[in-house]
Every structure is written in structure tokens, then in C-alpha cells.
Enzyme design. Structure first.
Site, PDB file in Angstrom:
ATOM      1  N   TRP A 127      79.655 -34.801  31.733  1.00 15.04           N
ATOM      2  CA  TRP A 127      78.591 -33.934  32.271  1.00 15.04           C
ATOM      3  C   TRP A 127      78.954 -33.568  33.714  1.00 15.04           C
ATOM      4  O   TRP A 127      79.347 -34.451  34.477  1.00 15.04           O
ATOM      5  CB  TRP A 127      77.252 -34.687  32.214  1.00 15.04           C
ATOM      6  N   ASP A 208      74.682 -43.536  29.045  1.00 15.04           N
ATOM      7  CA  ASP A 208      73.772 -42.453  29.400  1.00 15.04           C
ATOM      8  C   ASP A 208      73.254 -41.854  28.092  1.00 15.04           C
ATOM      9  O   ASP A 208      74.024 -41.309  27.297  1.00 15.04           O
ATOM     10  CB  ASP A 208      74.550 -41.397  30.213  1.00 15.04           C
ATOM     11  N   LYS A 243      64.948 -33.674  27.609  1.00 16.49           N
ATOM     12  CA  LYS A 243      65.254 -32.844  26.443  1.00 16.49           C
ATOM     13  C   LYS A 243      64.380 -33.201  25.248  1.00 16.49           C
ATOM     14  O   LYS A 243      63.786 -32.333  24.633  1.00 16.49           O
ATOM     15  CB  LYS A 243      66.731 -33.001  26.038  1.00 16.49           C
TER      16      LYS A 243
HETATM   17  C1  LIG Z   1      74.609 -36.226  29.938  1.00 24.26           C
HETATM   18  C2  LIG Z   1      73.402 -36.022  30.793  1.00 24.26           C
HETATM   19  N1  LIG Z   1      72.910 -37.062  31.475  1.00 24.26           N
HETATM   20  C3  LIG Z   1      71.832 -36.942  32.255  1.00 24.26           C
HETATM   21  C4  LIG Z   1      71.172 -35.732  32.383  1.00 24.26           C
HETATM   22  C5  LIG Z   1      70.006 -35.697  33.332  1.00 24.26           C
HETATM   23  O1  LIG Z   1      68.862 -35.134  32.908  1.00 24.26           O
HETATM   24  P1  LIG Z   1      67.560 -35.111  33.805  1.00 24.26           P
HETATM   25  O2  LIG Z   1      67.858 -35.656  35.137  1.00 24.26           O
HETATM   26  O3  LIG Z   1      67.144 -33.693  33.849  1.00 24.26           O
HETATM   27  O4  LIG Z   1      66.571 -35.971  33.062  1.00 24.26           O
HETATM   28  C6  LIG Z   1      71.652 -34.605  31.682  1.00 24.26           C
HETATM   29  C7  LIG Z   1      71.009 -33.294  31.836  1.00 24.26           C
HETATM   30  O5  LIG Z   1      71.516 -32.259  31.533  1.00 24.26           O
HETATM   31  C8  LIG Z   1      72.796 -34.765  30.877  1.00 24.26           C
HETATM   32  O6  LIG Z   1      73.304 -33.737  30.176  1.00 24.26           O
END
Ligand SMILES: Cc1ncc(COP(=O)(O)O)c(C=O)c1O
Length: 393
Positions: A127, A208, A243
Site C-alpha cells: 500500500w 494489516d 471499507k
Molecule cells: C492496506 C491498507 N491498510 C490500511 C489502510 C488505511 O485505511 P484507513 O486509515 O482509511 O482506515 C488502507 C486504506 O486504503 C489500506 O489499503
């Protein structure tokens, strides 16, 4: 004071949003930004979230501070959602965090408090915020091979070899499911092999899980977490409700630690609390209160599972539609990885130059790596999308 600062490069994805918005072509398509969208191009509030919010407005009688760990009933529900009926619950600590990003950030701080020379191995690619976020917090990062751009498969042998060579005690960041950006996850058999190496080499898994329920049902998507939790003495899990509950802007996530024993858990809890206190003091309440009320109410939970299933199925159908259309429009090219991948993302597997032509000539927007967000595909635009892709091959 601030005149000395230099401008930072714009975030590639946020820049794409602006470019797409300003593009006057009616047929333009946005495959860039990482949010779920319906066939109408919307990111609506889930019905179940609306229902829980209405209840919350009527029943909540205080907005007083909750504390550094957030809402205890959210934390217990998230611990069960993450680990299932874990035997080791007395060695676990779960706290509410501002989204998955906040969870990763708090984890980084605690890792550094425990061992300031800690190295975290991250998948290549990963990511696009993992490296700035974890590296920016001060962790040393090293890549391990993951995705083979030629074959569109996971480099499982090279990955295992790299993990076997990692120094004892290092951490390894895994994506529990719906690997972002490739969409390709290890099979259950491969997760078992990976876990064997983690155990053998005494590595610390840091998982994660930002897309639980987007590849398969909630329990299947938690396989890696639960399998590792049954085999390792220590692990860290970050989750996000952005999500799977569509609560992006509410900032809801959790951070769980599995540690050696109950005393260590209690000490760690005091460390997490003091760390959070100096970082953001406490997490925002609203989104976590919504999630907690959904997860603790059988009828709401059932409704959530149905809505989550509908999002997952739409993503799967759009992959199949695009794959089918590409088979017709570009029969000499193999795009079968589109349907082997799960969740919101995968690579199209085209060059930066081809990505540029898609944008310029057809108004089709994606990041330079050719990672696409499948949620931007609809039954109405898939033919045009496949024709555009075929035209730049
Ligand atoms: C792999 C991954 N980890 C963590 C996140 C973090 O998401 P958020 O901070 O919006 O909850 C995302 C968001 O796109 C992600 O794709």
C-alpha cells in the site's frame, strides 16, 4: 518561520481525483481513488449504518471523554471479529484507533518503544502509504518479494526465502486479504508455509487487515490472522472499518496485540495508553459506537453481512465483466489475473506510457503503476473501458 519550507509533491491519487473531476469528457472513468462505489458511481452510507446512527442519536446521553483506548464494547467486538473465538484472549489487548492508519501509527510507536532498532519487512509492492507512514514514524523497513509483474502471481518461493533470511526478532508486515495493490493473496496452504517460516525464524507477524469481508466471508478473510495467532507467541494486528463499514471519514479502526502472558499484556496496555495520550489523546467516538452497536445486535449484524456481501459480489462481477470484455477486444492478451485477484484492486499490467495514453486519449484514469480500483467499473462503462485498454496495447 514557514518561508523556509519547500512544497511537497502532490499525492498521486489525490492529484488524479482533481484531474478526473476537471475532465469535461462524459465517458471519463476514474479507476484511481480507493473507495468502494456502486454501479451509479456513489459511495453511499450503508443502510445498517444509518439505522445504527438513528438509534445512537436517540440513546446516547453523554459525549464525555471515553479514554485513550476508546469504546470498550467496540474493542471486544473487534477482537472477536478479528480473532474469532481465540483461546489466548487473556494474552490479547485491543484498542480503538483513528482508522487503520491510526492503528498502524500507534503500532509503530509501540514497536519503537519496545525496540528502537526494529526492522519491519514489507511486501514489494505494498500500500503506497505503508512506507511513508511506518518509515516516517522511525521504523526501519526492508522489502520482501511478493508480486511477479510478469506472471501476475505471488513470488511465493522468493518470499519464503527472504523471510528465512530475515534476522530473528524482525517484524513482517502482511496484508490479511485483498492485498493492496495487487489483489493477490497467499492460499491457505501458502499461509501455513509462511507461518512455518515465521515460527522457525522467530519473526513477529504484523498483519494489516483493511478489507475483511471484501475477498470472502469474514471468517475466511481472517484465516491468516487466526492461523498465525494459534502458532506464534506474539503478533500485532491493525484493522480498519473504513471499507467494510463504509465509514471512511469517521476514522474507525482497531489495534490488537497478542503477547507472551497476561502481565506483559497489562504493562503493554499502560504503554499504549500513555503513547496515545501524547499523540491524539483519544480516538473519535461516533464511528466506533456505530460499529459496536451493529456487531452487538444480531439483526443489525446480519444486515451488515448482507450489505458487505453485496459490495464484495459487485466487485467480483465487475472483474468478470472486464475480463470477459477484454477477452473479446484484446484476444491475444492474457488478463486472467483480473479474476484471480480479489477486493478492490489489481494491476492491469500495462506500462506507464500506456497508462498515460488511456488518460489523454480516453479519459480513463489510474495510477502510473496501472493499479486499478475495480469499483470504478460499471456495466455501463465496461465496454468502453475494454475498447480503450485494447486500443493502447
Ligand atoms: C492496506 C491498507 N491498510 C490500511 C489502510 C488505511 O485505511 P484507513 O486509515 O482509511 O482506515 C488502507 C486504506 O486504503 C489500506 O489499503
Amino acid at each position: 518561520m514557514f518561508e523556509s519550507l519547500q512544497p511537497m509533491p502532490a499525492d498521486a491519487i489525490l492529484g488524479l481525483i482533481v484531474e478526473h473531476k476537471e475532465d469535461p469528457r462524459a465517458e471519463k472513468i476514474d479507476l484511481g481513488v480507493g473507495v468502494y462505489r456502486t454501479a451509479e458511481g456513489e459511495t453511499p452510507v450503508l443502510h445498517v449504518v444509518k439505522q445504527a446512527e438513528r438509534r445512537l442519536v436517540d440513546s446516547q446521553d453523554s459525549k464525555a471523554y471515553l479514554g485513550t483506548a476508546g469504546n470498550p464494547s467496540f474493542n471486544s467486538a473487534m477482537q472477536s471479529l478479528t480473532f474469532g473465538q481465540a483461546e489466548a484472549a487473556d494474552r490479547m489487548l485491543t484498542v480503538q484507533t483513528p482508522g487503520g492508519s491510526g492503528s498502524l501509527r500507534v503500532a509503530a510507536g509501540l514497536i519503537l518503544r519496545a525496540r528502537d532498532s526494529a526492522t519491519v519487512w514489507v511486501s514489494d509492492p505494498t500500500w503506497n502509504n505503508h512506507v511513508p507512514l511506518l518509515g516516517g514514524a522511525g521504523l526501519l523497513l526492508e522489502p520482501y518479494p511478493y508480486y511477479d509483474g510478469e506472471t501476475h502471481e505471488i513470488h511465493i518461493d522468493a518470499m519464503l526465502e527472504a523471510l528465512r533470511a530475515a534476522p530473528k526478532g524482525d517484524l513482517v508486515l502482511f496484508h490479511a486479504c485483498c492485498h493492496n495493490p495487487s489483489g493477490l493473496d497467499p492460499s491457505e496452504e501458502q499461509w501455513r508455509q509462511i507461518t512455518d517460516v515465521v515460527v522457525e525464524r522467530e519473526l513477529l507477524p504484523f498483519i494489516d487487515m483493511a478489507y475483511q469481508g471484501f475477498a470472502n466471508d469474514l471468517d475466511t478473510d481472517a484465516f491468516a490472522v487466526r492461523h498465525m495467532a494459534s502458532r506464534v507467541p506474539e503478533m500485532i494486528v491493525s484493522t480498519s472499518c473504513s471499507k467494510n463499514f463504509g465509514l471512511y471519514r469517521e476514522r474507525v479502526g482497531s489495534l490488537s496485540f497478542l503477547v507472551a502472558d497476561r502481565d506483559t499484556r497489562d504493562t503493554l496496555a499502560s504503554q499504549v495508553s500513555s503513547y496515545v495520550r501524547t499523540l491524539y489523546s483519544m480516538p473519535p467516538d461516533h464511528g466506533a459506537a456505530v460499529v459496536s452497536s451493529v456487531l452487538h445486535d444480531a439483526a443489525l449484524r446480519e444486515r451488515w453481512i448482507v450489505e458487505l456481501g453485496a459490495m464484495r459480489n459487485r466487485l467480483r462481477e465487475m472483474r468478470e465483466l472486464l475480463h470477459g470484455a477484454l477477452k473479446e477486444k484484446a484476444p491475444s492478451h492474457d488478463f486472467s489475473h483480473l479474476v484471480r485477484a480479489t477486493g478492490m484492486f489489481c494491476f492491469l499490467g500495462i506500462s506507464v506510457e500506456q497508462v498515460g495514453r488511456l488518460k489523454k486519449d480516453f479519459g480513463v484514469y489510474m495510477v502510473d503503476s496501472s493499479r486499478i480500483n475495480v469499483a470504478g467499473i460499471t456495466p455501463g462503462n465496461v465496454e468502453y473501458l475494454a475498447e480503450s485498454i485494447a486500443a493502447v496495447l
